[in-house]
Scaffold this motif. Structure first.
Motif, short mmCIF file in Angstrom:
data_model
loop_
_atom_site.label_atom_id
_atom_site.label_comp_id
_atom_site.label_asym_id
_atom_site.label_seq_id
_atom_site.Cartn_x
_atom_site.Cartn_y
_atom_site.Cartn_z
N ILE A 80 0.83 -1.20 0.00
CA ILE A 80 0.00 0.00 0.00
C ILE A 80 0.87 1.25 0.00
N LYS A 81 0.50 2.19 -0.86
CA LYS A 81 1.18 3.49 -0.96
C LYS A 81 0.17 4.54 -0.53
N ILE B 119 4.35 2.25 2.00
CA ILE B 119 5.08 3.48 1.72
C ILE B 119 4.20 4.61 2.23
N ILE B 120 4.71 5.38 3.19
CA ILE B 120 3.91 6.43 3.80
C ILE B 120 4.66 7.74 3.77
N ILE C 121 8.22 -0.88 6.12
CA ILE C 121 7.65 0.43 5.81
C ILE C 121 8.76 1.37 5.37
N LYS C 122 8.51 2.10 4.31
CA LYS C 122 9.41 3.14 3.85
C LYS C 122 8.72 4.49 4.08
N ALA D 115 3.83 13.36 0.23
CA ALA D 115 3.54 12.32 -0.75
C ALA D 115 2.06 11.98 -0.63
N HIS D 116 1.32 11.98 -1.74
CA HIS D 116 -0.14 11.90 -1.66
C HIS D 116 -0.72 10.80 -2.55
N SER D 117 0.07 9.78 -2.91
CA SER D 117 -0.47 8.67 -3.69
C SER D 117 -1.40 7.84 -2.83
N LYS D 118 -2.41 7.25 -3.45
CA LYS D 118 -3.36 6.39 -2.74
C LYS D 118 -3.65 5.19 -3.63
N CYS D 119 -2.82 4.15 -3.52
CA CYS D 119 -2.99 2.97 -4.35
C CYS D 119 -2.35 1.78 -3.66
N GLY D 120 -2.62 0.61 -4.15
CA GLY D 120 -2.03 -0.58 -3.56
C GLY D 120 -2.44 -1.84 -4.29
#
Length: 761
Positions: free
Chosen positions: A38-39, A68-69, A127-128, A139-144
């Motif tokens: 999950i990103k 990735i957060i 976790i990165k 960072a504002h991606s929302k995918c996984g």
């Protein structure tokens, strides 16, 4: 499973205030997945609180997470890590030693923190933390991507991962399922590539942040719970949340998640009963005969020094018993056994199972394309681990897997989902250990934590593969020599293998074959270094030429007449052809260059049946009543075929490679090697097949068809062909030297050795 156990909206779109809530997407996916990448965009502990529905079920499935957060973190995140580290006797992440990258996780809710601590203790989460290089944003991606090891489901959408977004706002998520067609597969692959690029540190648009220094001593806040306790907690929490929900659609989501967890709990209770029953009926492991042979004891004593080793033992000398005796010694000391056994073929999976049962080893799990239920059996082991009390013995088990299944990424991850502690206690037995050097197996070795290792092979070295050979020796802890060796000469002299007579037969190429062979030989000469006796150059071109050359030798027409004379003579002498093995020519495959581990279901060449039928026809022309069976890959009744051969109901077996590695055919008395191969391993293994002892067999007979092209000394490729033949003669010399009639080989090959000015001595 994601495809079969989840009901998906036809549109694959999840939207707030509908029957397809975004919350439901995550709870359903978590309950049915084994990995979750999950990103995230904006991140808070309350977000994970919402995503936690079904989280304990995810752990039960062997779940692993990568996250990735962004760099917006709360104090609870740091506390969770410390909780995971609080027991110094439990493996945990050393945050300061992993590339200076923080490993953190958040949870607002106590249940999630307990799940989180379990993940950290079992090293199942990475976790990165990132932040954009340019600007002051986040960072504002929302995918996984979710995966169950077979199928993948990815998501992308407007939904922020916060409690407000998932429950209160009107948000949506688009899902992509890999069974929906190529376009969705490509969308999934794009998300996977993007995730892996960032996770691997290759994203040059972000900075990777170091972890804050973790305070060493913090009071332990959350006690350690096993998976069963976590599932029970989750069921209660889901029930309470569903009762208190004011939204019908949210309530339905929570009820479905509760039903999943309840089903898992029911399964656990059934399995617990099964475990108790197994414990009551299990026999005590013991050596199946009076005691191990002296050399088998010696092998164990040499191995136990470092508990790594490579046993180079002749075919038929009891490699299986020798390695299982090492496992028995482990049991005798610790009162439990845990092993992973790797084998080349499905036939050997069954054979090893039989050998394990002779030792009274039980709890055997077979991993191959024939057994679809093995994953749940691995889950049983993990369940036993989770239910064990501190003073309980670890569960005993043996996993037998083909190299093909082991090297498949989804299977490998499932096998390696056993706890770190369990892997360190296990014994790895690699049968036909040269397969360890195959690229598709080597690539897995650095992710394996199994420390106790035994490699078994009559011929450990891989031809033309120094890299693979070095990897094998290093993996089994060998410093330039094998841990234990027991040669075929030792085995014959000590009466553990049958004596034999060896009859090589020189086969000439016909005029057309010789013309084609010479043309290819001239092309090969350009890649040949006479001084070093090696080929080098463009791999693809060289490989094609070697294949063409080998094809001519394999299928030399004059082999048929030589074979006919051997069969005719045997029938006239004995009146039947019982207990005869025939290795027919192999058609087009260049076996000496095969670098990959054996597949579960290898695909034979298109002309396999034609070649075998041709040799079968010759047999039946000599004796129409003789029963002949093929022993090839894919046959459904292998055990029955071998049984009938052992009793004489089937008189002749024709094979094309399937009897090379490990298959027991002790009743065989006559072997005819019609297949020509430059791979010494195949001849050594085939000789081992025929030399196995049987009460009614006093001596074995081997006929070997040796193709010898003739070149004039004035031809530019003469030296190359002379050296190639020299290699063949070395094999003949080795075979003849241990036989009862070495003089026959010297006489039979005298003409060709004189022609090339070579000596078999």
């Amino acid at each position: 499973m994601l495809k079969t156990d989840v009901i998906w909206p036809k549109s694959r779109r999840f939207m707030s205030r509908t029957d397809w809530e975004p919350l439901g997407f995550f709870s359903e996916a978590l309950c049915n997945a084994t990995t979750f990448d999950i990103k995230l965009g904006f991140f808070s502990s309350s977000a994970i609180n919402v995503l936690a529905d079904g989280f304990a079920a995810f752990l039960y499935n062997g779940g692993r997470m990568r996250m990735i957060i962004n760099d917006v973190l709360s104090e609870e995140d740091r506390t969770a890590i410390v909780v995971g580290e609080s027991d110094i006797n439990t493996p945990y992440f050393d945050l300061n030693a992993i590339g200076h990258i923080s490993y953190t996780l958040s949870k607002h809710d106590e249940h999630f923190f307990e799940c989180l601590s379990w993940l950290i203790r079992n090293e199942r989460i990475e976790i990165k933390i990132i932040t954009p290089k340019i600007g002051n944003g986040i960072a504002h991606s929302k995918c996984g991507v979710f995966s169950d090891g077979i199928n993948k489901v990815a998501f992308d959408g407007s939904c922020n991962f916060s409690k407000m977004a998932l429950i209160e706002n009107i948000e949506s998520i688009n899902a992509f399922c890999d069974w929906d067609g190529e376009r969705d597969k490509e969308r999934i692959n794009d998300i996977v590539r993007d995730f892996n690029r960032t996770f691997s540190g290759e994203d040059d648009t972000v900075k990777y942040l170091k972890a804050d220094q973790i305070i060493t001593y913090i009071t332990k806040t959350y006690k350690y719970k096993d998976i069963q306790e976590l599932l029970e907690d989750e069921r209660r929490i889901l029930h309470r949340r569903a009762e208190n929900s004011t939204s019908d659609s949210i309530r339905r989501v929570l009820e479905r998640a509760k039903a999943k967890v309840t089903a898992i709990m029911d399964t656990i209770n059934i399995r617990k009963a099964k475990v108790k029953n197994e414990q009551l009926t299990t026999l005590t492991p013991k050596f199946p005969f009076t005691e191990p042979r002296s050399y088998q004891k010696e092998a164990f004593n040499k191995w136990k020094v470092s508990q790594k080793g490579l046993f180079a033992m002749a075919t038929g000398t009891g490699k299986t018993l020798t390695s299982l005796n090492c496992l028995l010694e482990i049991y005798n000391k610790f009162k439990y056994y845990q092993a992973l056994i790797l084998v080349p073929t499905i036939t050997l999976v069954e054979q090893w199972e039989d050998e394990c049962k002779r030792f009274n080893f039980s709890h055997i799990i077979k991993v191959s394309s024939k057994n679809n239920g093995w994953r749940s059996e691995i889950d049983d082991i993990k369940l036993k681990e989770s239910l064990a009390q501190s003073d309980d013995l670890p569960p005993s088990f043996i996993i037998i897997a083909t190299y093909a299944s082991f090297s498949r990424e989804s299977s490998f991850k499932q096998l390696m989902s056993l706890s770190k502690k369990t892997q360190r206690q296990m014994l790895l037995i690699a049968d036909e250990a040269h397969n360890i050097g195959a690229p598709n197996v080597i690539s897995k070795l650095d992710r394996m934590r199994i420390l106790r290792r035994i490699g078994l092979s009559a011929t450990p070295e891989r031809q033309f593969d120094d890299k693979g050979n070095n990897a094998i020796m290093q993996f089994f802890g060998c410093d330039g020599k094998y841990t234990f060796e027991y040669s075929m000469k030792d085995a014959i002299d000590n009466g553990f293998l049958c004596r034999y007579k060896y009859f090589p037969h020189v086969v000439r190429l016909n005029e057309d074959e010789m013309a084609e062979y010479k043309k290819i030989s001239l092309q090969l000469a350009k890649f040949y270094n006479v001084d070093e006796d090696t080929f080098s150059g463009a791999d693809d071109i060289l490989m094609r030429l070697l294949l063409k050359r080998k094809r001519i030798i394999h299928k030399a027409q004059n082999k048929e007449e030589v074979f006919r004379q051997i069969i005719k003579q045997r029938f006239e002498e004995c009146g039947n052809l019982k207990y005869t093995l025939v290795y027919v020519p192999e058609g087009v495959q260049l076996d000496s260059t095969v670098q990959y581990a054996t597949t579960d279901n290898p695909i034979d060449d298109a002309d396999v049946d034609k070649l075998i039928d041709k040799y079968t026809q010759i047999i039946q022309e000599i004796s129409p009543t003789t029963t002949v069976r093929k022993f090839v890959s894919g046959i459904q009744d292998r055990d029955e075929v071998l049984r009938k051969f052992s009793t004489g109901e089937t008189e002749v077996l024709t094979s094309m490679k399937c009897l090379d590695e490990g298959v027991d055919v002790p009743r065989s008395e006559l072997a005819i090697f019609c297949a020509s191969t430059g791979n010494p391993r195949q001849f050594i293994q085939r000789r081992g097949r025929i030399l196995r002892k049987h009460p009614d067999k006093h001596i074995a007979i081997i006929h070997d068809l040796v193709v010898a092209p003739e070149f004039d000394s004035a031809e530019e490729n003469y030296n190359m062909e002379r050296n190639l033949l020299k290699g063949e003669l070395q094999r003949v010399k080795d075979f003849a030297g241990l036989s009862e009639n070495p003089a026959f080989a010297y006489t039979e090959l005298e003409e060709i050795t004189n022609y090339y000015n070579l000596s078999i001595f």
